[in-house]
Design an enzyme around this catalytic site. Structure first.
Site, PDB file in Angstrom:
ATOM      1  CG  ASP A  87      -0.230  -0.013   2.549  1.00  0.00           C
ATOM      2  OD1 ASP A  87       0.791  -0.733   2.671  1.00  0.00           O
ATOM      3  OD2 ASP A  87      -0.664   0.695   3.475  1.00  0.00           O
ATOM      4  CD  GLU A 124       4.081   0.308   6.959  1.00  0.00           C
ATOM      5  OE1 GLU A 124       4.887   0.576   7.858  1.00  0.00           O
ATOM      6  OE2 GLU A 124       3.714   1.167   6.128  1.00  0.00           O
TER       7      GLU A 124
HETATM    8 ZN   LIG Z   1       6.736   1.881   4.112  1.00  0.00          ZN
END
Ligand SMILES: [Zn+2]
Length: 376
Positions: free
Chosen positions: A74, A137
């Site tokens: 992401d 994340e």
């Molecule tokens: Zn990162």
């Protein structure tokens, strides 16, 4: 045909995985196809619509634990400033590959995917490698925590986190504890404040206590001291009412000696029962003793490949990573943060990653995996 890490970087950048909302599934299944095609055993963990984590394994024979490579797919949003290049094209200009998520950290993922896929055969019958590729994340290591809770990652003998370090080997980072503090009052008309209880005044007293807050812990020799910052303060809806609610956002960066539940207890005692504490992000610090033999191997291989002197002092990352969730889940093995991106370019307009760094990282990861395989 071997997988080219630069070409793969471009393919990954073409997927829009801006988080929120993420929508990483397309990018993850693309990687799954490549890894399965190279002979790795893959499994997906769907944790929300259009969102999934990927675990891929090669080798894993015998009693030796695998070497883990991890990264997220992401990215953060594009920001308000206009880009001078297409953020999803992966265009190369003067040896730099541009795109959202190039530095942080699709080029790092491409490098370890290419490295391990291209040597999958060689890793058979050895401790091998496990690839943990996460979604989500950027907002508190969400994907990694889903994997850890599901027990999908197994154990590993060591971990490489391919976050941006310009291919320097970093041995740890602080943890993060982000808290939402809620303070209640009683509303009343602004012309009759004595009939209410002003939550803003209560919040002001909380802010003063937060400014004076002491962690009472010795600084870590390399990570330094924990910090506390008030990032947001909100109270009141309109000027002619007594606010009945105030919210304070607190960002604490912790060191290994400081347990997050202890910090919260300490804060509660300091701020009083009236203040409600809710964790928004809760990720622990990561630290590996730099004198451990595997870390010395990593530093030596990195020096050989990049020709750069690592210096004599252990270095640490300013940001937190999925290792906060994965290192404990994988059995607390030595963990290094080492990737081709430039930390200073992460989350920036016109983000890029040096093509040379992508090739170096692929070489470093290949040598690490080969040495791991040979060391039984
Ligand atoms: Zn990162």
């Amino acid at each position: 045909m071997p997988i080219d890490p630069v070409e793969l970087s471009r393919e990954l950048i073409a997927f829009n995985t801006i988080n929120p909302p993420g929508n990483e599934l397309g990018c993850i299944t693309h990687l799954e196809k490549i890894l399965a095609g190279a002979g790795l055993e893959t499994s997906l963990q769907h944790f929300a619509p259009d969102r999934a984590n990927l675990v891929a394994r090669t080798g894993g024979a015998g009693s030796k634990l695998p070497l883990c490579f991890t990264g997220h797919v992401d990215t953060v949003p594009l920001g308000n400033a206009p880009w001078s290049v297409d953020p999803f094209a992966g265009e190369i200009i003067d040896g730099k590959m541009y795109g959202r998520g190039s530095t942080d950290m699709k080029c790092g993922v491409a490098a370890f995917v290419a490295a391990t896929a291209n040597m999958a055969r060689q890793l058979e019958g050895t401790g091998g490698a496990v690839l943990v590729i996460t979604a989500g994340e950027e907002i508190g290591c969400e994907g990694a925590f889903h994997l850890a809770r599901a027990g999908m990652v197994g154990r590993a003998g060591a971990i490489v986190v391919a976050e941006p370090t310009s291919n320097a080997a970093l041995v740890g980072h602080k943890g993060a504890l982000w808290l939402r503090l809620t303070i209640k009052g009683v509303t009343a008309h602004g012309s009759m404040p004595h009939l209410g209880v002003n939550a803003a005044y209560k919040a002001a007293r909380v802010l003063t206590a937060l400014e004076a807050f002491q962690f009472n812990v010795a600084p870590h020799p390399y990570l330094g001291s924990p910090t506390l910052n008030v990032g947001t303060v909100r109270a009141g809806l309109n000027v002619n009412s007594v606010p009945d609610l105030a919210e304070i956002g607190v960002d604490i960066r912790s060191i290994p000696a400081l347990d997050h539940s202890r910090i919260q207890e300490h804060l509660k005692a300091e701020l009083g029962e009236d203040v409600l504490l809710q964790p928004i992000v809760d990720v622990g610090a990561v630290w590996t003793d730099p004198s451990s033999p595997w870390i010395r191997d990593v530093i030596e291989i990195t020096r050989d490949v990049t020709g750069e002197d690592p210096g004599s002092e252990p270095r640490t990352a300013p940001y937190f990573t999925d290792a906060s969730a994965l290192t404990p889940a994988l059995g607390n093995p030595p963990t290094i943060i080492l990737g081709p991106g430039e930390a200073a370019k992460a989350h920036q307009t016109d983000e890029y990653c040096s093509v040379q760094r992508i090739r170096e990282a692929t070489d470093i990861y290949s040598r690490l995996a080969a040495r791991w395989a040979a060391s039984e």
